[in-house]
Design an enzyme around this catalytic site. Structure first.
Site, PDB file in Angstrom:
ATOM      1  N   ARG A   1      49.210 -39.573  24.174  1.00  0.00           N
ATOM      2  CA  ARG A   1      50.619 -39.839  24.254  1.00  0.00           C
ATOM      3  C   ARG A   1      51.398 -40.998  24.810  1.00  0.00           C
ATOM      4  NH1 ARG A   1      52.896 -36.729  29.593  1.00  0.00           N
ATOM      5  NH2 ARG A   1      50.766 -36.742  30.590  1.00  0.00           N
TER       6      ARG A   1
ATOM      7  N   LYS B   1      54.610 -44.818  27.459  1.00  0.00           N
ATOM      8  CA  LYS B   1      53.906 -43.258  27.505  1.00  0.00           C
ATOM      9  C   LYS B   1      55.039 -42.384  27.135  1.00  0.00           C
ATOM     10  CE  LYS B   1      52.012 -40.554  31.465  1.00  0.00           C
ATOM     11  NZ  LYS B   1      51.328 -40.813  32.747  1.00  0.00           N
TER      12      LYS B   1
ATOM     13  N   ARG C   1      39.324 -47.646  32.229  1.00  0.00           N
ATOM     14  CA  ARG C   1      39.087 -46.387  33.207  1.00  0.00           C
ATOM     15  C   ARG C   1      37.566 -46.128  33.184  1.00  0.00           C
ATOM     16  NH1 ARG C   1      43.949 -42.977  31.660  1.00  0.00           N
ATOM     17  NH2 ARG C   1      45.138 -44.376  30.399  1.00  0.00           N
TER      18      ARG C   1
ATOM     19  N   ASP D   1      39.141 -39.839  33.668  1.00  0.00           N
ATOM     20  CA  ASP D   1      40.027 -40.562  32.863  1.00  0.00           C
ATOM     21  C   ASP D   1      41.183 -41.272  33.548  1.00  0.00           C
ATOM     22  OD1 ASP D   1      40.120 -37.749  32.701  1.00  0.00           O
ATOM     23  OD2 ASP D   1      42.000 -38.103  31.729  1.00  0.00           O
TER      24      ASP D   1
HETATM   25  P1  AMP Z   1      46.950 -36.619  31.510  1.00  0.00           P
HETATM   26  O1  AMP Z   1      47.125 -35.434  32.086  1.00  0.00           O
HETATM   27  O2  AMP Z   1      48.178 -37.499  31.323  1.00  0.00           O
HETATM   28  O3  AMP Z   1      45.836 -37.561  32.462  1.00  0.00           O
HETATM   29  O4  AMP Z   1      46.338 -36.434  30.168  1.00  0.00           O
HETATM   30  C1  AMP Z   1      45.272 -36.056  29.823  1.00  0.00           C
HETATM   31  C2  AMP Z   1      44.953 -35.873  28.543  1.00  0.00           C
HETATM   32  O5  AMP Z   1      45.842 -35.314  27.700  1.00  0.00           O
HETATM   33  C3  AMP Z   1      45.021 -37.551  27.727  1.00  0.00           C
HETATM   34  O6  AMP Z   1      44.150 -37.903  26.766  1.00  0.00           O
HETATM   35  C4  AMP Z   1      46.253 -37.423  27.227  1.00  0.00           C
HETATM   36  O7  AMP Z   1      46.732 -38.336  26.257  1.00  0.00           O
HETATM   37  C5  AMP Z   1      46.575 -36.176  26.780  1.00  0.00           C
HETATM   38  N1  AMP Z   1      47.965 -35.657  26.547  1.00  0.00           N
HETATM   39  C6  AMP Z   1      48.623 -35.301  27.667  1.00  0.00           C
HETATM   40  N2  AMP Z   1      49.866 -34.718  27.089  1.00  0.00           N
HETATM   41  C7  AMP Z   1      49.764 -35.060  25.965  1.00  0.00           C
HETATM   42  C8  AMP Z   1      50.725 -34.643  24.679  1.00  0.00           C
HETATM   43  N3  AMP Z   1      52.019 -34.312  25.017  1.00  0.00           N
HETATM   44  N4  AMP Z   1      50.471 -34.984  23.544  1.00  0.00           N
HETATM   45  C9  AMP Z   1      49.307 -35.565  23.232  1.00  0.00           C
HETATM   46  N5  AMP Z   1      48.530 -35.582  24.249  1.00  0.00           N
HETATM   47  C10 AMP Z   1      48.580 -35.511  25.594  1.00  0.00           C
HETATM   48 MG    MG Z   2      45.658 -39.547  32.367  1.00  0.00          MG
END
Ligand code: AMP
Ligand code: MG
Length: 470
Positions: A83, A103, A173, A243
């Site tokens: 995202r 984002k 990362r 990540d």
């Molecule tokens: P985060 O919790 O932001 O670190 O995200 C962990 C993983 O989930 C990353 O690969 C993000 O890109 C993916 N991700 C989180 N929210 C979404 C969303 N709404 N749509 C698609 N991918 C997501």
């Molecule tokens: Mg993240």
């Protein structure tokens, strides 16, 4: 805004060209003018909503980056920007490139069925928390803007959508290295390591295997520094997956983060952290664990012989705890303003104090602030600390106040304040509280007296929960 392409020459599949998807009715909700000035970002006021929602295509093609990640200890080989779109990079006054990322600007090839969108609440949290961390002097990514999308994102319950513009010295990362190492793509791995060194550790001038050993050691030093600075102010990241660990040593991803109120090393607020993996006091262990994952990913650059690579990398990883312990001691010495001849006694003094804080459920920030101001004859110290304070004061001198004032913030981004600001944005589309909060945050280490609304600690936060900002 003069954007240049970024990460497109690392290797195939690392940066995939992908465009933000347009939104219905972009509306600028937050704009960081000082940051825009710092980076000489000249986008006129009328265009900001459309540029920073992704509605207006930029001259440089946007990309989504691939990365892997150990999430709560479990490895996912293909996460990536699900995202987020990296628009490109802008140059600062020292000719350093900074990533500009949107984002929440729609799905990408890494979305895995997700909508690629971001809800308004988490967008506001990211903006306010990262700017608060910056004000506290803690390495962090920055936020330039939050734009409302005019669309609903379907979460439980449905919420207004938003797009955050994030600036970072890079988005490299630990998970980026894991991604290339898992694919056995040694050429791209080397390209990425060399780019990371050039961007973040230009002082490294060794060659061959030593270059990447030095790189690992440098990343470890930055991670130690980062976790120490978090612990100094009571920050709990909440989702220290590989990540979400930047090679630059900056804080990234303000999803389930929170500030500790009453002191307890076991404090956890994240709803998904059932085991306390990312508890306040476990953060150094987890940062060290993440560095070990980086070391594994670098093995192919160290030696063809795995055993030899492990033998060379292991002592560097072990040095994390040596450095951490040393700097953790220094942190307490500064938080207590101990005079040089009393450094030796810090262990005992800190141990007793932390025991009292936990036993009497005292607020971490306010207690250290009160101790600091007590040297200025200004504040009331909690009675439970009376005996300990007499003992401690004998270990301070005329420099203590100044040292303590620099180590102990009097204002932090308290959880209930952040929640109130978010709720004002959701109900009114703006927040009068945020303006006042940023005024106070301009000087978080100055004494703000007892009365400031931003200093008050909640009586009980045992039921406070944070969520990943999806
Ligand atoms: P985060 O919790 O932001 O670190 O995200 C962990 C993983 O989930 C990353 O690969 C993000 O890109 C993916 N991700 C989180 N929210 C979404 C969303 N709404 N749509 C698609 N991918 C997501
Ligand atoms: Mg993240």
């Amino acid at each position: 805004m003069k954007l240049v392409p970024r990460y497109t020459d690392i290797g195939e599949g690392f940066a995939i060209s992908d465009h933000p998807a347009k939104v219905a009715a972009p509306q600028l909700l937050l704009w960081n003018e000082p940051l825009a000035e710092q980076f000489n970002i000249q986008v006129n006021a009328d265009s900001r909503a459309s540029v920073f929602s992704g509605n207006e295509p930029q001259a440089v093609s946007a990309v989504a980056l691939g990365y892997s990640g150990h999430q709560f200890g479990h490895f996912s080989p293909r996460l990536g920007d699900g995202r987020a779109h990296l628009l490109g990079a802008i140059s600062d006054d020292k000719n350093q490139l900074w990533d500009v990322q949107l984002k929440g600007a729609g799905a990408t090839p890494f979305s895995r069925g997700g909508d690629g969108r971001c809800a308004l609440g988490p967008a506001i949290r990211e903006y306010v928390m990262s700017e608060a961390m910056y004000a506290l002097g803690i390495p962090t990514t920055r936020c330039l803007a939050v734009v409302g999308s005019g669309e609903t994102v379907y979460r439980n319950p449905p919420q207004p959508g938003a797009i955050v513009t994030r600036l970072a010295s890079s988005h490299i990362r630990v998970g980026s290295f894991q991604y290339l190492a898992t694919q056995g793509d040694v050429t791209s791995l080397k390209n990425l390591a060399d780019l990371a060194i050039q961007r973040h550790y230009p002082e490294i001038n060794s060659t061959g295997a030593q270059r990447y050993l030095d790189f690992l050691a440098a990343v470890i030093s930055r991670q130690v520094n980062l976790v120490i600075s978090w612990m100094r102010v009571g920050f709990i990241h909440g989702v220290m997956n590989t990540d979400n660990t930047l090679i630059s040593g900056e804080t990234i991803d303000y999803g389930p983060c929170a500030m500790m109120n009453q002191f307890d090393f076991d404090t956890v607020f994240s709803s998904i952290d059932k085991q306390g993996r990312y508890a306040f006091g476990n953060q150094p262990n987890m940062a060290s664990w993440n560095c070990a994952r980086l070391a594994e990913s670098l093995m192919a650059l160290i030696s063809d012989d795995d055993e030899q690579a492990v033998a060379m990398l292991t002592p560097i990883i072990a040095d994390f705890s040596t450095q951490f312990n040393q700097q953790f001691s220094t942190m307490w010495v500064q938080k207590l303003g101990l005079k040089a001849s009393s450094y030796e006694q810090h262990n005992e003094l800190v141990g007793e104090l932390l025991g009292l804080l936990k036993e009497h459920q005292l607020d971490y920030t306010n207690t250290f602030d009160a101790l600091t101001e007590s040297l200025n004859g200004q504040s009331k110290i909690p009675p439970a600390l009376g005996e300990w304070v007499k003992q401690w004061q004998a270990h301070t001198d005329e420099h203590s106040y100044q040292v303590m004032r620099q180590a102990n913030p009097s204002v932090i981004p308290r959880n209930h304040i952040i929640e109130e600001i978010i709720s004002q944005y959701i109900t009114q589309g703006e927040s009068e509280m945020l303006t006042r909060f940023f005024d106070v945050l301009a000087t978080p280490y100055a004494s703000h007296g007892q009365a400031s609304e931003f200093k008050e600690a909640p009586k009980d936060d045992k039921n406070y929960r944070t969520f990943c900002g999806t």
